[in-house]
Design a protein around this motif. Structure first.
Motif, PDB file in Angstrom:
ATOM      1  N   VAL A  22       4.898  -4.644  -3.358  1.00 38.94           N
ATOM      2  CA  VAL A  22       4.502  -4.487  -4.760  1.00 38.94           C
ATOM      3  C   VAL A  22       3.438  -3.398  -4.931  1.00 38.94           C
ATOM      4  O   VAL A  22       3.523  -2.587  -5.835  1.00 38.94           O
ATOM      5  CB  VAL A  22       3.981  -5.836  -5.308  1.00 38.94           C
ATOM      6  CG1 VAL A  22       3.289  -5.642  -6.643  1.00 38.94           C
ATOM      7  CG2 VAL A  22       5.137  -6.815  -5.453  1.00 38.94           C
ATOM      8  N   ARG A  23       2.452  -3.393  -4.050  1.00 32.14           N
ATOM      9  CA  ARG A  23       1.302  -2.504  -4.266  1.00 32.14           C
ATOM     10  C   ARG A  23       1.288  -1.295  -3.356  1.00 32.14           C
ATOM     11  O   ARG A  23       0.390  -0.474  -3.418  1.00 32.14           O
ATOM     12  CB  ARG A  23      -0.015  -3.286  -4.124  1.00 32.14           C
ATOM     13  CG  ARG A  23      -0.086  -4.412  -5.135  1.00 32.14           C
ATOM     14  CD  ARG A  23      -1.381  -5.114  -5.290  1.00 32.14           C
ATOM     15  NE  ARG A  23      -1.186  -6.059  -6.382  1.00 32.14           N
ATOM     16  CZ  ARG A  23      -0.642  -7.264  -6.261  1.00 32.14           C
ATOM     17  NH1 ARG A  23      -0.295  -7.700  -5.073  1.00 32.14           N
ATOM     18  NH2 ARG A  23      -0.447  -8.018  -7.307  1.00 32.14           N
ATOM     19  N   GLY A  24       2.283  -1.214  -2.489  1.00 28.66           N
ATOM     20  CA  GLY A  24       2.384  -0.035  -1.635  1.00 28.66           C
ATOM     21  C   GLY A  24       1.617  -0.198  -0.331  1.00 28.66           C
ATOM     22  O   GLY A  24       0.859  -1.145  -0.142  1.00 28.66           O
ATOM     23  N   GLN A  25       1.821   0.763   0.544  1.00 28.21           N
ATOM     24  CA  GLN A  25       1.209   0.728   1.879  1.00 28.21           C
ATOM     25  C   GLN A  25      -0.316   0.819   1.756  1.00 28.21           C
ATOM     26  O   GLN A  25      -0.831   1.381   0.797  1.00 28.21           O
ATOM     27  CB  GLN A  25       1.758   1.894   2.704  1.00 28.21           C
ATOM     28  CG  GLN A  25       1.332   1.910   4.153  1.00 28.21           C
ATOM     29  CD  GLN A  25       1.635   0.638   4.941  1.00 28.21           C
ATOM     30  OE1 GLN A  25       0.931  -0.363   4.812  1.00 28.21           O
ATOM     31  NE2 GLN A  25       2.698   0.670   5.734  1.00 28.21           N
ATOM     32  N   PHE A  26      -1.000   0.252   2.730  1.00 28.27           N
ATOM     33  CA  PHE A  26      -2.456   0.319   2.757  1.00 28.27           C
ATOM     34  C   PHE A  26      -2.911   1.731   3.113  1.00 28.27           C
ATOM     35  O   PHE A  26      -2.276   2.410   3.913  1.00 28.27           O
ATOM     36  CB  PHE A  26      -3.009  -0.668   3.787  1.00 28.27           C
ATOM     37  CG  PHE A  26      -2.730  -2.095   3.437  1.00 28.27           C
ATOM     38  CD1 PHE A  26      -3.418  -2.727   2.409  1.00 28.27           C
ATOM     39  CD2 PHE A  26      -1.755  -2.809   4.117  1.00 28.27           C
ATOM     40  CE1 PHE A  26      -3.159  -4.050   2.077  1.00 28.27           C
ATOM     41  CE2 PHE A  26      -1.479  -4.130   3.785  1.00 28.27           C
ATOM     42  CZ  PHE A  26      -2.179  -4.745   2.764  1.00 28.27           C
TER      43      PHE A  26
END
Lengths: 738, 738
Positions: free
Chosen positions: B388-392
């Motif tokens: 949902v929020r993308g890769q770190f």
């Protein structure tokens, strides 16, 4: 030549029917110059009764056929789902008005009486929606309502990251776990059979099903359910927070009262241990809530009654505090099964900052108990999201629209006739006409078995609708389907197959399990973005309350559209019922406070469909629709909704303002010069005569009104009462006759 | 007067032991002016062998007593957990060096031989950590390492929101579901009994347990486990993504190989159906992986071997593609149980953009199968969060530190001796010495039953440690405990009780179930904030790989501290093992590439403890620690870590740089003028002689080195080889002797 589209406006009951006397002329007048006809069709309770006896044409039957034609375009206002007393009142009123209809035969003896009773019974309950809703569901917030909420946000309770509220669901033994599903490879008859331990077979039900239909079946272990309740109740006690139970006994009317009853059996365990015999004697049914016990208690000797009351008091001291429906009245969550309805109650807890009301009127954290995991996990996700990211801000959140698989009694909401409670341990199986066992479950006595039948055509239409909505809105569509759930797995296959039929180059689509779909959706929602939830029937119901309540404070202001499978459209307005109290107020003191906003917004969408139905080249229709949408925005912004008290602005005055704004928008727009020219003098006249018109309306306030009937008003009298401004009428009528 | 604290530096094996010859003099020299003694204690394999025969003092025994005293302060470098071949080599080497020790008696006959074998066997395996780790676990990234990673981020694979990767776990029937737990109300003996269907009782195990200890027991249904594998494998096939299984057979060495074996039984079902008899004949044990079959296959006739190989090929065509350990070599996830270890493998999938390697070397989405729900849900949460929020982004994320309940074989990691596989259907129960049945489980033949014993004192110490870390760091502490899990419920009660003993006015604390704890933690993590995960033993292991790998690319650079229950501290360095290849390279070509960064960072923390142990008034110790921390930062920033190839900077040169930066920091600081004055000339001398010192070191590169032994180097020879710069030695030694 383009077809001339017709919008059906429904004649209904009570307040919205009264409002129609004032509003419909305006609607007809403003749409006529765009080449749209608006036609009134009677689906009121009185109209349906008269139609049964051939006294008036059967408009509902007419509409029932129309919805299967592509030209269907119906604005449906809230109507009465009649109870028997309401029907009896209607009969009496119609007889008093001179209609020659028989009395209601409560105990029919002759064939004739039986036939009469059958005719009347056809008018009882929810009989309109099942006829008109021949499609899936398209629900969203209209732009004017969204804009209004952003400017005038409703209050959302603050949430502490230390909140102990959480969603509790079963870890196993639930419907989610036991589901099995199959897609039929040919048309067949299905037999539901119960096989007991001795091999005796009982046929529980037979149904017809078609190729491509998805059948699923599952059960909930009652033993595990009660163990679960025990655990959760203990946990609430341990944490000293409220215990609350959220089911939907109104809609899941066969299965959920039993789940509710088990909560009572566990919470009040001591009561059943001590007074099991007595409770059985007086016929207490826990599935009806503790109120059923209160009703029956007087059958017992006074000492026994006292003992029972004392034991209940003691239970309240030992058990966790209950979430209250009404703490002043002492009405608890477990009082009646229909008081706490999950789709409304969980959003209420959210709105209240993840808190519920306790027995002493205190607010406190609560365990939000939702036994089955099929949909509980998505509630868990949003609750935990709020604990982590804080309360939603209505001025900032985006929008979540819904495309719901509702057609043809899809999924759980069509399962009532296939819900069984095995009378002993055994097997329930679904067998096709060739004798193949399609689904089979080992069940224990009393377990809740249920099976759903979802029609192939409904599923395919739902996918089409989702793609259309994605293209129209530009929003991503998310299919809320869980590949680890049997039924959903069948649907995923169908969705993927069906999607291949469309050009998806401009469509962003996803398939995600409910928890993950919620996570994905909330991420966008918090960023102010729009997302379309494409869901099954239950999630449709849940989400179309949840998000509208967060976004605009209420789901009553959401658009509710049924794009009919045949291509037409049904535009439903106002989820608030038909408001009997409003009629009483109007008759008594000449003030009607029905807000027609739902009608305005539904009409915008109805006009957009009319534009398509007319062949897509009559832009005038779109111009009128767009102007109406802007007028509705102004109506909200300038607070021209009807007020509660006599002497204040009422429905009739609010219609003046709508007409004025609509005319102003049409006059001001530059897309269609002809329409602008027509509406310039109308707008001018409405502005110029503002004081006069509102004065003419106000003059009738404070006095009793005669509308010639409650269920079947006299049209002339009702029209006179609802259109008291001669000045306004002249302006409107000149348009109509021009 | 303040106590003079002593830091124990451990003499170990292989590369870190060699590095110590060069580093320890520097450490001693730089800490002495602050009033700290540094003492070397021998825990090397060779030292432990010699100690068994009284030839050298038993330093491990000494340290084993020391850790139970508050003055313990030990820097522990990586040592050998000896295998038998390593032990045999050591014995041979020591004998060749003239030590009078006996041969290893493989088949001891006499009492004397048996005693000798027992002595040697005490040197095999992991024998140091269990002695030294008498506390819970404190793990975090030291600031220099974090800063370095922020400036020089490692690569993290992009993730698509359409990724089909997900964590699959059981819906029911797992350890999570069946757990029961009890806190003992008095000291007692516990008996684990198996009762078969006929009532026969077998005692499986007896243990002593104390008041306040938490006992839990649970089981996993093998039937449900295999059904689950079947579902997941089908889902992977359906989605055409990789199937992967993540367990920890190395640590959960009794239960997890069986879980692993069941994956093989299901994935290769057809093989067992067709060749069940043959596989049994040759003794194939699926719990050892498919490699066990490959080893045993030659026992069958060639035609049979061919048939089996062909069937396996066919299975690969029908089943989903397997996640590969090494696709070039054809090593699959199911080849050996110890290849894919969950704590490393899931972070690897995450780092790789939620993708695994497939059979043809392709990368693809994968089902991350983690059967038991106890910890799978937190992995599910992070995987879905990434979708949902993308890769770190390592340049932006915060830090997640860990306080882990590790002491005294806490929880699952101490359950091996209480893990049972019932030989028939029946009941396993835990009975106390008064005959009370505390826990009882109905199990089926072959189910995996396991029970854990977590000591009261360990739990209380863990809570204390959490509070201390919260106060030191200012970060919120989150207890990862699930109130719906029996064991965790007992712990929650203890935690709440224990917390009341502390002043929490400046402590932000939460108790959250793993999924929600992960959600809460990730929210802060993505905002760049720090959070302390206070977890049980398994999550300690998982999270202390997961977050360091995301934050700094590896968990090897994380600080690993065991704050001993008695008040002392154990500072472990380097998770990379003792690096035998590095020694070979040094002996062959005079280049050592052991990076002592772990030692530098551990020493910073060790010095901080020494400051407290000295009474908290000798600020010099803190000044030295702070200067060392800054020196380590410079060391990283200026890339002074040893390089791989001969001729480049090696360990010895890297120590020069460390010493120089440390001296420069001490000279530059203004907190302690005395120290500044001492280190000003040292820094100047190191700067001035940079070329000369590095030249003296480089001159020895490219030539073979004689260190007089592999397991037991000759101290004089090794020191000469490791301290080749006369110039550097003089500067350091003058400080030491000054």
């Amino acid at each position: 030549m383009a077809k001339r589209p017709t919008i059906i406006w429904t004649k209904v009951d009570e307040a919205p029917a009264l409002a129609t006397y004032s509003l419909l002329p305006i609607v007809k007048a403003f749409t006529k110059p765009a080449g749209v006809d608006v036609e009134l069709r009677d689906i009121s309770l009185a109209g349906r009764v008269l139609a049964q006896f051939g006294i008036v044409p059967d408009d509902l039957a007419y509409l029932g056929e129309l919805v299967w034609k592509p030209e269907a375009n119906i604005v449906k206002l809230p109507n009465i789902s009649a109870s028997l007393p309401q029907l009896l009142d209607t009969i009496k009123e119609l007889q008093s008005q001179g209609y020659d209809i028989p009395d209601y035969p409560e105990n029919p003896q002759t064939e004739e009486e039986k036939e009469i009773k059958a005719k009347y019974d056809r008018c009882i309950g929810s009989v309109v929606n099942p006829v008109l809703r021949q499609g899936n569901s398209d629900r969203r917030i209209a732009p004017p309502v969204k804009e209004y909420a952003r400017k005038h946000p409703h209050r959302m309770g603050e949430v502490s990251p230390k909140s102990e509220s959480y969603v509790a669901h079963m870890k196993s033994g639930d419907f989610y776990e036991h589901e099995k599903s199959v897609t039929l490879r040919k048309d067949t008859k299905l037999r539901y059979e119960f096989v007991d331990k001795d091999g005796n077979v009982t046929v529980l039900k037979e149904i017809d099903a078609g190729m491509g239909d998805v059948i699923d079946a599952t059960y909930m272990s009652r033993k595990r359910l009660r163990e679960f309740f025990d655990e959760v109740i203990n946990d609430a006690k341990e944490k000293d927070i409220l215990f609350s139970l959220h089911v939907k006994a109104t809609m899941m009317r066969v299965s959920d009262p039993v789940i509710f009853g088990d909560a009572i059996r566990v919470y009040y365990k001591e009561l059943f241990e001590k007074f099991g015999k007595e409770l059985e004697e007086i016929g207490f049914d826990p599935n009806r809530g503790l109120s059923d016990l209160e009703k029956r208690l007087s059958k017992l000797p006074p000492e026994k009654q006292e003992e029972i009351k004392k034991t209940i008091e003691e239970i309240y001291k030992k058990q966790p505090r209950l979430y209250m429906v009404d703490s002043d009245q002492g009405i608890t969550n477990l009082h009646r099964p229909n008081d706490v309805i999950i789709d409304a109650s969980v959003p209420a807890v959210i709105k209240n900052g993840l808190k519920g009301w306790g027995p002493s009127g205190e607010t406190d954290d609560c365990v939000i108990t939702i036994p089955d995991r099929s949909y509980a996990t998505m509630y868990s996700e949003i609750v935990e999201d709020i604990k982590v990211r804080g309360q939603f801000d209505p001025t900032k959140v985006g929008t979540v629209q819904n495309v719901g698989l509702m057609a043809m009694k899809a999924e759980e909401y069509g399962s009532h006739d296939k819900t069984f409670f095995p009378s002993s341990d055994g097997v329930i199986r679904v067998v096709d006409e060739d004798g193949n066992v399609l689904l089979e479950h080992e069940v224990e006595q009393g377990d809740i078995y249920r099976s759903c039948h979802t029609k192939d055509i409904a599923i395919r239409d739902w996918v089409k609708l989702a793609v259309n909505r994605a293209k129209e809105s530009g929003y991503p569509i998310v299919f809320w389907l869980d590949s680890l759930r049997a039924h959903d797995r069948e649907l995923i296959e169908k969705v993927k197959e069906e999607l291949q039929k469309y050009d998806l180059s401009d469509v962003e689509w996803y398939i995600k399990a409910p928890r993950e779909a919620m996570k994905f959706t909330l991420e966008r929602f918090r960023k102010g973005e729009g997302t379309i939830a494409v869901t099954g029937n239950v999630l449709r119901d849940y989400l179309t309350d949840l998000f509208p309540i967060i976004e605009v404070g209420t789901s009553a202001r959401a658009l509710s559209i049924v794009p009919e499978i045949a291509g037409g459209g049904l535009f439903e307005t106002g989820a608030g019922g038909s408001a009997p109290k409003h009629v009483q107020q109007f008759v008594k003191e000449g003030h009607l406070r029905w807000d027609s906003l739902g009608e305005f917004l539904a009409l915008v969408e109805s006009l957009k469909l009319a534009y398509k139905q007319a062949g897509g080249d009559n832009k005038k229709i779109l111009v009128v629709a767009e102007a109406l949408s802007k007028a509705a925005s102004k109506y909200l912004d300038n607070d021209k909704t009807p007020k509660r008290k006599v002497g204040q602005l009422d429905t009739r005055g609010s219609h003046y303002w709508l007409a004025r704004y609509w005319a102003e928008e049409l006059a001001a727009q530059t897309e269609d010069a002809e329409l602008a020219k027509i509406f310039e003098p109308v707008a001018a006249a409405l502005v110029e005569n503002e004081e006069k018109i509102l004065g003419e309306i106000d003059a009738t306030q404070g006095k009793p009104q005669d509308i010639g009937g409650y269920y079947n008003p006299d049209d002339a009298k009702a029209e006179a009462a609802m259109r008291p401004s001669k000045t306004l009428n002249e302006i409107i009528d000149s348009l109509l006759n021009g």
